[in-house]
Design a protein around this motif. Structure first.
Motif, PDB file in Angstrom:
ATOM      1  N   ASP A   7      73.562  -3.506  49.673  1.00 18.39           N
ATOM      2  CA  ASP A   7      74.047  -4.867  49.944  1.00 18.39           C
ATOM      3  C   ASP A   7      74.755  -4.842  51.292  1.00 18.39           C
ATOM      4  O   ASP A   7      75.556  -3.938  51.565  1.00 18.39           O
ATOM      5  CB  ASP A   7      75.015  -5.320  48.836  1.00 18.39           C
ATOM      6  CG  ASP A   7      75.257  -6.817  48.846  1.00 18.39           C
ATOM      7  OD1 ASP A   7      75.489  -7.369  49.932  1.00 18.39           O
ATOM      8  OD2 ASP A   7      75.219  -7.426  47.758  1.00 18.39           O
ATOM      9  N   ASP A   8      74.464  -5.824  52.144  1.00 17.73           N
ATOM     10  CA  ASP A   8      75.074  -5.822  53.481  1.00 17.73           C
ATOM     11  C   ASP A   8      76.532  -6.274  53.455  1.00 17.73           C
ATOM     12  O   ASP A   8      77.250  -6.122  54.438  1.00 17.73           O
ATOM     13  CB  ASP A   8      74.268  -6.724  54.430  1.00 17.73           C
ATOM     14  CG  ASP A   8      74.240  -8.173  53.985  1.00 17.73           C
ATOM     15  OD1 ASP A   8      74.696  -9.038  54.760  1.00 17.73           O
ATOM     16  OD2 ASP A   8      73.762  -8.444  52.872  1.00 17.73           O
ATOM     17  N   GLU A   9      76.991  -6.836  52.333  1.00 14.36           N
ATOM     18  CA  GLU A   9      78.381  -7.267  52.226  1.00 14.36           C
ATOM     19  C   GLU A   9      79.210  -6.165  51.564  1.00 14.36           C
ATOM     20  O   GLU A   9      79.018  -5.843  50.391  1.00 14.36           O
ATOM     21  CB  GLU A   9      78.479  -8.556  51.416  1.00 14.36           C
ATOM     22  CG  GLU A   9      77.786  -9.742  52.073  1.00 14.36           C
ATOM     23  CD  GLU A   9      77.970 -11.016  51.281  1.00 14.36           C
ATOM     24  OE1 GLU A   9      78.718 -10.988  50.285  1.00 14.36           O
ATOM     25  OE2 GLU A   9      77.365 -12.034  51.647  1.00 14.36           O
ATOM     26  N   ASN A  10      80.146  -5.618  52.316  1.00 14.51           N
ATOM     27  CA  ASN A  10      80.979  -4.521  51.815  1.00 14.51           C
ATOM     28  C   ASN A  10      81.771  -4.941  50.582  1.00 14.51           C
ATOM     29  O   ASN A  10      81.894  -4.182  49.611  1.00 14.51           O
ATOM     30  CB  ASN A  10      81.931  -4.052  52.922  1.00 14.51           C
ATOM     31  CG  ASN A  10      82.812  -2.900  52.477  1.00 14.51           C
ATOM     32  OD1 ASN A  10      82.323  -1.868  52.026  1.00 14.51           O
ATOM     33  ND2 ASN A  10      84.120  -3.065  52.612  1.00 14.51           N
ATOM     34  N   ARG A  13      79.530  -4.878  47.543  1.00 12.01           N
ATOM     35  CA  ARG A  13      79.249  -3.503  47.102  1.00 12.01           C
ATOM     36  C   ARG A  13      80.428  -2.936  46.327  1.00 12.01           C
ATOM     37  O   ARG A  13      80.270  -2.332  45.254  1.00 12.01           O
ATOM     38  CB  ARG A  13      78.933  -2.596  48.293  1.00 12.01           C
ATOM     39  CG  ARG A  13      77.611  -2.867  48.974  1.00 12.01           C
ATOM     40  CD  ARG A  13      77.164  -1.677  49.820  1.00 12.01           C
ATOM     41  NE  ARG A  13      78.192  -1.177  50.712  1.00 12.01           N
ATOM     42  CZ  ARG A  13      78.438  -1.658  51.923  1.00 12.01           C
ATOM     43  NH1 ARG A  13      77.742  -2.696  52.382  1.00 12.01           N
ATOM     44  NH2 ARG A  13      79.383  -1.138  52.688  1.00 12.01           N
ATOM     45  N   SER A  34      74.381  -0.253  53.361  1.00  9.47           N
ATOM     46  CA  SER A  34      74.647  -1.596  53.894  1.00  9.47           C
ATOM     47  C   SER A  34      73.399  -2.329  54.363  1.00  9.47           C
ATOM     48  O   SER A  34      73.489  -3.485  54.774  1.00  9.47           O
ATOM     49  CB  SER A  34      75.646  -1.504  55.059  1.00  9.47           C
ATOM     50  OG  SER A  34      75.115  -0.677  56.092  1.00  9.47           O
ATOM     51  N   ASP A  35      72.237  -1.690  54.344  1.00 10.44           N
ATOM     52  CA  ASP A  35      70.993  -2.374  54.686  1.00 10.44           C
ATOM     53  C   ASP A  35      69.826  -1.634  54.046  1.00 10.44           C
ATOM     54  O   ASP A  35      70.008  -0.548  53.475  1.00 10.44           O
ATOM     55  CB  ASP A  35      70.795  -2.478  56.211  1.00 10.44           C
ATOM     56  CG  ASP A  35      70.815  -1.131  56.913  1.00 10.44           C
ATOM     57  OD1 ASP A  35      69.985  -0.258  56.565  1.00 10.44           O
ATOM     58  OD2 ASP A  35      71.650  -0.945  57.816  1.00 10.44           O
ATOM     59  N   MET A  57      69.221  -9.723  53.362  1.00 12.94           N
ATOM     60  CA  MET A  57      70.026  -8.864  54.224  1.00 12.94           C
ATOM     61  C   MET A  57      69.473  -8.950  55.633  1.00 12.94           C
ATOM     62  O   MET A  57      68.316  -9.337  55.831  1.00 12.94           O
ATOM     63  CB  MET A  57      69.987  -7.412  53.726  1.00 12.94           C
ATOM     64  CG  MET A  57      70.657  -7.197  52.381  1.00 12.94           C
ATOM     65  SD  MET A  57      70.588  -5.459  51.854  1.00 12.94           S
ATOM     66  CE  MET A  57      68.832  -5.294  51.470  1.00 12.94           C
ATOM     67  N   PRO A  58      70.274  -8.607  56.645  1.00 17.75           N
ATOM     68  CA  PRO A  58      69.781  -8.644  58.017  1.00 17.75           C
ATOM     69  C   PRO A  58      68.572  -7.725  58.221  1.00 17.75           C
ATOM     70  O   PRO A  58      68.468  -6.671  57.599  1.00 17.75           O
ATOM     71  CB  PRO A  58      70.989  -8.138  58.827  1.00 17.75           C
ATOM     72  CG  PRO A  58      72.175  -8.417  57.968  1.00 17.75           C
ATOM     73  CD  PRO A  58      71.694  -8.237  56.565  1.00 17.75           C
ATOM     74  N   LYS A  59      67.656  -8.169  59.017  1.00 13.22           N
ATOM     75  CA  LYS A  59      66.468  -7.429  59.452  1.00 13.22           C
ATOM     76  C   LYS A  59      65.408  -7.322  58.368  1.00 13.22           C
ATOM     77  O   LYS A  59      64.284  -7.749  58.549  1.00 13.22           O
ATOM     78  CB  LYS A  59      66.828  -6.037  59.972  1.00 13.22           C
ATOM     79  CG  LYS A  59      65.662  -5.356  60.725  1.00 13.22           C
ATOM     80  CD  LYS A  59      66.098  -4.074  61.379  1.00 13.22           C
ATOM     81  CE  LYS A  59      64.943  -3.439  62.155  1.00 13.22           C
ATOM     82  NZ  LYS A  59      65.339  -2.183  62.826  1.00 13.22           N
TER      83      LYS A  59
END
Length: 252
Positions: A7-10, A13, A34-35, A57-59
């Motif tokens: 998960d990109d959000e700390n 997570r 994180s990604d 998530m980004p990318k």
């Protein structure tokens, strides 16, 4: 049992890790990423039993996990964590893949985790992921995904009145609900909807749904009055083209 949270959000997570520690004693080790790229690397190195995977998530989307896995065997179960609304939930149900809606409910977390553990020996996750991607693609045929701060909402094309540029953002005007400010430029939506003749760009700052035009006025310059009573200008260089477009669309 070893679990991996991608998960990109700390904050997300850490919260899920704490819930797993408190509610799922079968899980004795928890790692995070994180990604998706970092997550796939952890899968290959750590060999987790369960993967809790965020979609947006980004990318890379979480749905692309098989693309990044390559030839590496999928010897784990996936539980998606998502803020998607009811339209996307339909896709999860069609694919038989477990999902947890954010904010995560403790009871649902335990149920999904216990089910995933009981089916660890089944090697059907590849087919389920492919079914899930197909279900999302089917949704995309008549809906558009709008990323909002709380997640993603799916809106039918007919519910969109018009798009309005707002710097690097776009305001999406909808029927029967408040407009949404989306963190993407207007050109993103122009490119996404260019294959649909019902959407037209009469001005550099607007993309309209032709179905929602209520009136074409030539007073004080050409402009459109939409079904929500918003007035949309038509650029001088677009006036002749616009007349041809509406003739083609509404006479076919």
């Amino acid at each position: 049992m070893k679990a991996l949270i991608i998960d990109d959000e700390n904050k997300a997570r850490r919260l899920l890790e704490r819930l797993l520690q408190e509610q799922c004693p079968e899980i004795t080790e928890i790692i995070g990423a994180s990604d998706l790229e970092a997550g796939v690397a952890s899968i290959k190195n750590e060999l987790p039993d369960l993967v809790y995977l965020d979609i947006e998530m980004p990318k890379y989307s979480g749905l692309q996990i098989l693309d990044l896995m390559g030839d590496t065997p999928v010897n784990f179960q996936i539980i998606f964590t998502t803020a998607y609304n009811e339209y996307a939930v339909e896709a999860f149900k069609l694919s038989a893949i477990d999902y947890l809606l954010k904010p995560i409910d403790i009871k649902e977390l335990r149920t999904a985790t216990e089910k995933a553990i009981s089916t660890l020996k089944e090697q059907s996750i590849n087919n389920k992921l492919e079914d899930l991607k197909k279900a999302f693609n089917q949704l995309a045929l008549n809906k558009i995904a709008l990323e909002i701060p709380k997640g993603v909402i799916f809106i039918t094309h007919d519910d969109i009145v018009h798009f309005e540029a707002d710097g690097m953002y776009t305001k999406v005007h909808l029927i029967n609900r408040p407009s949404e400010l989306i963190c993407k430029p207007l050109k993103h939506f122009v490119a996404q909807l260019q294959a649909l003749p019902i959407f037209y760009k009469p001005h550099r700052s607007y993309l309209v749904n032709l179905k929602h035009i209520k009136e074409l006025s030539k007073k004080d310059g050409h402009h459109l009055v939409m079904s929500n009573n918003k007035t949309i200008p038509i650029s001088k260089d677009k006036r002749d083209e616009f007349m041809m477009v509406i003739s083609d669309v509404f006479n076919t």
